[in-house]
Motif scaffolding. Structure first.
Motif, short mmCIF file in Angstrom:
data_model
loop_
_atom_site.label_atom_id
_atom_site.label_comp_id
_atom_site.label_asym_id
_atom_site.label_seq_id
_atom_site.Cartn_x
_atom_site.Cartn_y
_atom_site.Cartn_z
N ASP A 83 54.39 -13.77 -37.92
CA ASP A 83 53.73 -13.73 -39.18
C ASP A 83 53.91 -15.41 -39.29
OD1 ASP A 83 53.14 -11.42 -39.23
OD2 ASP A 83 54.49 -10.84 -40.82
N CYS B 208 52.29 -3.04 -33.98
CA CYS B 208 51.13 -3.54 -33.63
C CYS B 208 49.77 -3.19 -34.65
CB CYS B 208 50.73 -2.74 -32.44
SG CYS B 208 51.97 -2.85 -30.98
N ASP B 209 48.91 -3.93 -34.45
CA ASP B 209 47.88 -4.02 -35.41
C ASP B 209 46.70 -2.92 -34.63
OD1 ASP B 209 48.26 -6.04 -37.40
OD2 ASP B 209 47.94 -7.41 -35.66
N GLU B 210 46.80 -3.15 -33.36
CA GLU B 210 45.68 -2.14 -32.52
C GLU B 210 46.63 -1.64 -31.37
OE1 GLU B 210 41.31 -2.46 -32.35
OE2 GLU B 210 41.94 -4.32 -31.51
N THR C 229 49.78 -14.71 -31.55
CA THR C 229 49.04 -13.65 -31.12
C THR C 229 49.61 -12.83 -30.06
OG1 THR C 229 47.04 -14.84 -31.60
CG2 THR C 229 46.59 -12.81 -30.03
N SER D 72 58.32 -9.54 -35.56
CA SER D 72 57.26 -9.63 -36.53
C SER D 72 57.28 -10.64 -37.53
CB SER D 72 57.33 -8.14 -37.60
OG SER D 72 57.63 -7.03 -36.93
N PRO E 76 42.54 0.92 -33.84
CA PRO E 76 43.46 0.39 -34.94
C PRO E 76 44.75 1.52 -34.84
CG PRO E 76 41.35 0.30 -35.83
CD PRO E 76 41.26 0.91 -34.45
N ARG E 77 45.77 0.79 -35.11
CA ARG E 77 47.01 1.59 -35.11
C ARG E 77 46.93 2.71 -35.98
NH1 ARG E 77 52.18 0.64 -38.19
NH2 ARG E 77 51.08 -1.56 -38.66
N HIS E 78 46.50 2.47 -37.28
CA HIS E 78 46.45 3.78 -37.98
C HIS E 78 45.58 4.88 -37.82
CE1 HIS E 78 48.89 1.67 -40.94
NE2 HIS E 78 48.23 0.61 -40.86
N SER F 103 45.98 -14.27 -34.08
CA SER F 103 46.95 -13.78 -34.94
C SER F 103 47.20 -12.19 -35.06
CB SER F 103 46.73 -14.16 -36.50
OG SER F 103 46.11 -15.30 -36.62
N LYS F 104 46.69 -11.53 -34.30
CA LYS F 104 46.90 -9.77 -34.23
C LYS F 104 47.54 -9.55 -33.12
CE LYS F 104 43.95 -8.96 -37.60
NZ LYS F 104 44.53 -8.65 -38.71
N THR F 105 48.36 -8.56 -33.18
CA THR F 105 49.21 -7.82 -32.04
C THR F 105 48.46 -6.47 -31.60
OG1 THR F 105 51.09 -8.70 -32.94
CG2 THR F 105 51.15 -6.99 -31.65
#
Ligand SMILES: Nc1ncnc2c1ncn2[C@@H]1O[C@H](COP(=O)(O)OP(=O)(O)O)[C@@H](O)[C@H]1O
Ligand code: SF4
Ligand SMILES: [Mg+2]
Length: 327
Positions: A199, A219-221, A204, A195, A235-237, A38-40
């Motif tokens: 959700d 993206c998450d990562e 994934t 997106s 991680p993106r942030h 479930s992550k991008t």
């Protein structure tokens, strides 16, 4: 969900002459990453860095030279063809150019239905119903099923590609530059659609783009690729707050500052020269020919991906230095 270990894809190229040495393009040359369910994961890098080849190799649309790919705990390489076929239903791809990837002689409905025909799933009526279902899922109208690709706009054509990728109810989708061929206004619509679908359907994604602005939306990562290798992953942030690899910093500096999400990371850096040929990648750190802070060690010793902060991996002997002065 997906685990890629030391993936290599080498393409032999034709010899220039009888006495010429056989040459090999090191398109992907030891790439590693994983994507939790479930992550991008965003895969970013200049054109020619090996992003598309990585995506194609994961789906076995290209045969990897070496390395291991596991999907949901199973190794993809050593499956018999029937098991792989069943596995492949769970993994799909959306390409950059929705025009060349859609058969111009088939209607939109036929294009989206084709995977159901190939896998011989459901009755005729069930297939029809499923196609109508994914049409509405991606924001197309059922009456558009009978139209041909050229009768749609670029954004709508990309919706058809997405519908085709979704029709078998996959769990994992490679999106290879899915908005790069579209106008900026349309890009946002397709990114929002992706997106939302991710959700709603718990997908994934491996989201490939050369554009950090696009990556910042979805993206998450993020994994940064240079000449066939992942040079930074975070991680993106964390990546957007503080890119640690000189190449990532340079990528950020090339993004127009009007994107407020990127402001903190943007400094002015000019990279010298173009990306070197993947036929003879530079020794040591592949980035040393363009890195503003390269030292002697960088030319001989290849840096490995190591954790510099929590979940923040960098392949550089001198990570985290401010290179905007040196450039
Ligand atoms: N089938 C092929 N034969 C030879 N070289 C290839 C082939 N496909 C890709 N390449 C080369 O591999 C490198 C990586 O390509 P690609 O994966 O398309 O990069 P990206 O998607 O990041 O732009 C490029 O130098 C490209 O020219
Ligand atoms: S290892 Fe050296 S050349 Fe490579 S990115 Fe780091 S400082 Fe630059
Ligand atoms: Mg590409």
């Amino acid at each position: 969900m997906l685990n890629v270990r030391d993936l290599k894809v080498h393409f032999p190229v034709a010899k220039a002459g009888f006495f010429a040495r056989r040459q090999v393009v090191h398109a992907v040359d030891g790439a590693s990453f994983e994507i939790p369910r479930s992550k991008t994961l965003g895969l970013v890098g200049e054109s020619g860095s090996g992003k598309s080849t990585t995506g194609l190799a994961i789906l076995r649309l290209i045969k990897p030279t070496s390395g291991e790919i596991t999907f949901d705990g199973r190794t993809l390489g050593d499956m018999d063809s029937e098991t792989f076929r069943a596995m492949r239903r769970r993994m799909q791809i959306v390409f950059q150019d929705p025009y060349s990837s859609l058969d111009p002689r088939s209607t939109a409905g036929e294009i989206v239905r084709f995977p159901l025909d190939i896998h011989a799933l459901g009755s005729n009526a069930e297939r029809k119903e499923r196609v109508a279902e994914v049409f509405s899922l991606v924001g197309l109208r059922p009456r558009q099923m009978d139209l041909f690709p050229h009768q749609f706009s670029g954004g709508q054509r990309q919706r058809i590609s997405i519908a085709r990728a979704l029709v078998l109810q996959p769990e994992f989708i490679v999106c290879d530059e899915p908005v790069s061929a579209l106008d900026v206004a349309i890009q946002a619509q397709i990114l929002n659609l992706l997106s939302r679908l991710r959700d709603e359907l718990n997908l994934t994604l491996l989201f490939i783009s050369h554009d950090l602005g696009v990556i910042s939306h979805i993206c998450d990562e993020v994994a940064v690729m240079y000449l066939g290798k992942v040079v930074e992953k975070a991680p993106r942030h964390a990546l957007f707050r503080q890119p640690l690899h000189p190449y990532t910093q340079a990528l950020f500096s090339a993004v127009p500052t009007r994107n407020p999400k990127l402001k903190g990371a943007v400094k002015r850096i000019r990279l010298q020269g173009d990306i070197p040929s993947p036929i003879n990648p530079p020794s040591g750190c592949r980035f040393h020919t363009r890195c503003p802070i390269a030292q002697a060690r960088c030319r001989s010793e290849e840096p490995q991906l190591t954790e510099q902060a929590s979940d923040h991996l960098v392949a550089c002997h001198f990570p985290g230095q401010d290179i905007s002065v040196a450039g």
